[in-house]
Motif scaffolding. Sequence first.
Motif, PDB file in Angstrom:
ATOM      1  N   ASN A   1       0.817  -1.215   0.000  1.00 24.33           N
ATOM      2  CA  ASN A   1       0.000   0.000   0.000  1.00 24.33           C
ATOM      3  C   ASN A   1       0.853   1.270   0.000  1.00 24.33           C
ATOM      4  N   ARG A   2       1.900   1.280  -0.810  1.00 24.89           N
ATOM      5  CA  ARG A   2       2.767   2.449  -0.944  1.00 24.89           C
ATOM      6  C   ARG A   2       3.552   2.342  -2.250  1.00 24.89           C
ATOM      7  N   GLU A   3       4.238   3.405  -2.605  1.00 28.42           N
ATOM      8  CA  GLU A   3       5.069   3.375  -3.803  1.00 28.42           C
ATOM      9  C   GLU A   3       6.390   2.685  -3.513  1.00 28.42           C
ATOM     10  N   THR A   4       6.772   1.743  -4.383  1.00 25.92           N
ATOM     11  CA  THR A   4       8.045   1.042  -4.237  1.00 25.92           C
ATOM     12  C   THR A   4       8.628   0.789  -5.617  1.00 25.92           C
ATOM     13  N   THR A   5       9.872   0.339  -5.643  1.00 27.77           N
ATOM     14  CA  THR A   5      10.413  -0.172  -6.897  1.00 27.77           C
ATOM     15  C   THR A   5       9.718  -1.507  -7.148  1.00 27.77           C
ATOM     16  N   ARG A   6      10.014  -2.145  -8.268  1.00 25.94           N
ATOM     17  CA  ARG A   6       9.298  -3.377  -8.625  1.00 25.94           C
ATOM     18  C   ARG A   6       9.604  -4.504  -7.646  1.00 25.94           C
ATOM     19  N   THR A   7       8.639  -5.389  -7.497  1.00 32.63           N
ATOM     20  CA  THR A   7       8.772  -6.532  -6.598  1.00 32.63           C
ATOM     21  C   THR A   7       8.738  -7.825  -7.411  1.00 32.63           C
ATOM     22  N   MET A   8       8.864  -8.951  -6.728  1.00 33.93           N
ATOM     23  CA  MET A   8       8.818 -10.229  -7.431  1.00 33.93           C
ATOM     24  C   MET A   8       7.452 -10.446  -8.090  1.00 33.93           C
ATOM     25  N   HIS A   9       6.408  -9.897  -7.514  1.00 33.22           N
ATOM     26  CA  HIS A   9       5.090  -9.989  -8.156  1.00 33.22           C
ATOM     27  C   HIS A   9       5.172  -9.389  -9.561  1.00 33.22           C
ATOM     28  N   ASP A  10       5.839  -8.247  -9.679  1.00 32.67           N
ATOM     29  CA  ASP A  10       5.971  -7.580 -10.979  1.00 32.67           C
ATOM     30  C   ASP A  10       6.886  -8.365 -11.915  1.00 32.67           C
ATOM     31  N   ILE A  11       7.986  -8.905 -11.370  1.00 34.01           N
ATOM     32  CA  ILE A  11       8.928  -9.673 -12.182  1.00 34.01           C
ATOM     33  C   ILE A  11       8.233 -10.873 -12.811  1.00 34.01           C
ATOM     34  N   VAL A  12       7.418 -11.559 -12.029  1.00 33.57           N
ATOM     35  CA  VAL A  12       6.702 -12.732 -12.539  1.00 33.57           C
ATOM     36  C   VAL A  12       5.690 -12.324 -13.609  1.00 33.57           C
ATOM     37  N   ARG A  13       4.957 -11.239 -13.337  1.00 31.30           N
ATOM     38  CA  ARG A  13       3.911 -10.807 -14.269  1.00 31.30           C
ATOM     39  C   ARG A  13       4.472 -10.295 -15.594  1.00 31.30           C
ATOM     40  N   VAL A  14       5.545  -9.527 -15.535  1.00 29.12           N
ATOM     41  CA  VAL A  14       6.052  -8.845 -16.730  1.00 29.12           C
ATOM     42  C   VAL A  14       7.161  -9.614 -17.449  1.00 29.12           C
ATOM     43  N   ILE A  15       7.945 -10.406 -16.709  1.00 34.15           N
ATOM     44  CA  ILE A  15       9.095 -11.088 -17.318  1.00 34.15           C
ATOM     45  C   ILE A  15       8.917 -12.605 -17.380  1.00 34.15           C
ATOM     46  N   VAL A  16       8.673 -13.212 -16.221  1.00 40.12           N
ATOM     47  CA  VAL A  16       8.645 -14.675 -16.142  1.00 40.12           C
ATOM     48  C   VAL A  16       7.508 -15.277 -16.971  1.00 40.12           C
ATOM     49  N   LYS A  17       6.291 -14.836 -16.755  1.00 36.37           N
ATOM     50  CA  LYS A  17       5.156 -15.435 -17.451  1.00 36.37           C
ATOM     51  C   LYS A  17       5.208 -15.250 -18.970  1.00 36.37           C
ATOM     52  N   PRO A  18       5.490 -14.044 -19.467  1.00 33.80           N
ATOM     53  CA  PRO A  18       5.561 -13.892 -20.927  1.00 33.80           C
ATOM     54  C   PRO A  18       6.644 -14.762 -21.569  1.00 33.80           C
ATOM     55  N   ARG A  19       7.793 -14.877 -20.919  1.00 33.94           N
ATOM     56  CA  ARG A  19       8.892 -15.648 -21.516  1.00 33.94           C
ATOM     57  C   ARG A  19       8.625 -17.154 -21.504  1.00 33.94           C
ATOM     58  N   THR A  20       7.757 -17.601 -20.635  1.00 34.73           N
ATOM     59  CA  THR A  20       7.512 -19.040 -20.522  1.00 34.73           C
ATOM     60  C   THR A  20       6.132 -19.443 -21.035  1.00 34.73           C
TER      61      THR A  20
END
Length: 293
Positions: free
Chosen positions: A31-50
């Motif tokens: 519930n705040r602004e942060t740099t990207r997290t593993m949730h984002d890594i999975v959504r944007v990088i891991v899932k599309p590549r696999t």
Amino acid sequence: PKCGMKLRQLLELYSDHRTWIETRAYNKFSNRETTRTMHDIVRVIVKPRTMVRHCSYTDLLPAGQIDAFVSHNWSEEFPEFMKTLEAYARSPQGLNKDPQEVRFWICSFVICQHGEVNIGSGLNSSPFAKALDGCKRVICAIDRTASLFTRVWCVYELFYSSEKEKDIEFACPDGLLTQSEQLTEYQQAAIDALVKLDVEKAGASKDDDKAMIFASIRASAGGFAAVSDRIRSMVGLLYRMGALEARISDPISGKSVAIEGGTIPLRVRLRSGETQSVSELIESNARTSGKRL
């Protein structure tokens, strides 16, 4: 286990997406602004590549023996997480090998992220337990709030690792928590989290996972109390540098108690009203009687 991510591969992934990863955005999990997290890594990088092969990220990479299992909270900021892995790989615990070649078991990369995770017949046959069975070393990635201790899967991994007598290290971007010469914000966060740990309040992204882990804990010897006690005992890893000295109070006098050799000394109240540790009392009596006990 023969699948995992080398530090070199993780750094390459980070470099390829650095600008996006380090861009701050609203994080619904904290519930705040942060740099990207593993949730984002999975959504944007891991899932599309696999997506085409419907496989795990590491299925796309050459296999190799895992050096360490990583337990962490997916909501931790990814830049902070990467610094923690780098710090571990460059530490003496990094197996005295090229840090770039240290290979980590990280669930988001090793487990297929398409569909539900196959837990098998129970927790002990889950991918997490199987990976822990095959690893000697476990890294607990500590962020600024030590949020790892608030997640059900992380609590389970810690308890299972302790039961299996794995080599457990608490690591943060500054390095290993047990090898600092002064109390750091990461050590303080770990101390605070462990002291007030309540396993029954730990959360999970999926209610079914939480229910399954809680059922297993209830069926174990001692239940929740035993699991909480076992994990709290890991505070002892921080005793090596005396980090808890100012945090522990004498139950009789209320004053801070010094840590002696990694343990809290037993104290007694004297007739004078003062308190003294049992070891000090024995030593004093030995000198008075002229004998050495």
